[in-house]
Design a protein around this motif. Sequence first.
Motif, PDB file in Angstrom:
ATOM      1  N   PRO A  30       1.263  -0.992   0.098  1.00 33.93           N
ATOM      2  CA  PRO A  30       0.011   0.165  -0.079  1.00 33.93           C
ATOM      3  C   PRO A  30       0.791   1.285  -0.113  1.00 33.93           C
ATOM      4  N   THR A  31       0.618   2.055  -0.740  1.00 34.78           N
ATOM      5  CA  THR A  31       1.527   2.893  -1.493  1.00 34.78           C
ATOM      6  C   THR A  31       0.921   4.306  -0.498  1.00 34.78           C
ATOM      7  N   SER A  32      -1.274   4.164  -0.545  1.00 35.71           N
ATOM      8  CA  SER A  32      -1.471   5.997  -0.450  1.00 35.71           C
ATOM      9  C   SER A  32      -3.100   5.574   0.246  1.00 35.71           C
ATOM     10  N   VAL A  33      -3.346   6.525   1.169  1.00 28.25           N
ATOM     11  CA  VAL A  33      -4.748   6.434   1.873  1.00 28.25           C
ATOM     12  C   VAL A  33      -5.338   8.097   1.918  1.00 28.25           C
ATOM     13  N   ALA A  34      -6.837   8.174   1.653  1.00 27.11           N
ATOM     14  CA  ALA A  34      -7.562   9.108   2.065  1.00 27.11           C
ATOM     15  C   ALA A  34      -8.637   8.296   3.429  1.00 27.11           C
TER      16      ALA A  34
END
Length: 306
Positions: free
Chosen positions: A273-277
């Motif tokens: 996983p690279t990004s989260v919002a």
Amino acid sequence: MRTRLLALAIVTGLGLATAAPSNAATSRIAVHFDVKKGQQPENLALAPDGTAYVTFATARQVAAVSPSGVIKVLATLPAPADDGADVPALGFALTTGIVRTADGTLYFLYASGDPATTGLYRLNPGREPRRIAALPANGLPNGLALDVPAKTFYVTDSALGTISTVPLKGGPARTWSSARELAATGFLGANGIKVRHGAVWATNLDQGTLLRIPITHGRPGPVEVRATGLAGIDDIAFAGRRVVATLNAPNKVVGIDAKGRVATLLTDGLQNPTSVAVRGRTLYVLSAAYLTATDPNLIHATLPRD
């Protein structure tokens, strides 16, 4: 890059032994991306209607992913003559951080190793992307955040170990902080970044740290290390009083409380996983499959209550 990340995974996979007991989120894979097309998503920005704007790193693209999962490529950046061999640590050109403003304009970073193209870009709806700030070609611009009231972007450089500022309207980039807490110690340093409540929050992948830097009359205050032992930490978002972080090589999304305690929130379906919002209690998590090369995806997850 995959070889470098494999080495990172071996080293950093040991860094979570002290994590607090998990309080897991329920999740589903909303969208599967095509790794053969270079659809390895690096960062995302959400629109009010649920559209996820993403950067596809290895394809050098910016795309819109509708709530129903339809993918529309909005822009493809030109490949440098050497395909980005001069990009530090990685050796390929890539699109990285992305921000969407309220009027629908997208801003994103491109690291090409080429002084003529490395920088911060603006993409207005229906138009071609335009570079509005040059960034060091010997660096790796990675994370992007906007301080809306100050009309200022903050940019992490994972190779140079810096945070720079760029005016919203564009113009020269200025180094804001080069504190030692941002430095790389073998692979990549300063990475994810957000602005909240008068402070810049950033991550350091090599050092496994979550950092808070107060903004004092536009200048950086002393760096506060808010959490440690976060092996492979990449991007962050805020969920109430918690910070939510992606841990790339260990394949985890974790929550970090105000005391720096770490709890695992999500592991199912993750592929580096690279990004989260965060929107309400819903997590949007991108996985790039840099190591697994199997199933880059977008996951929707429901956060447990505090």
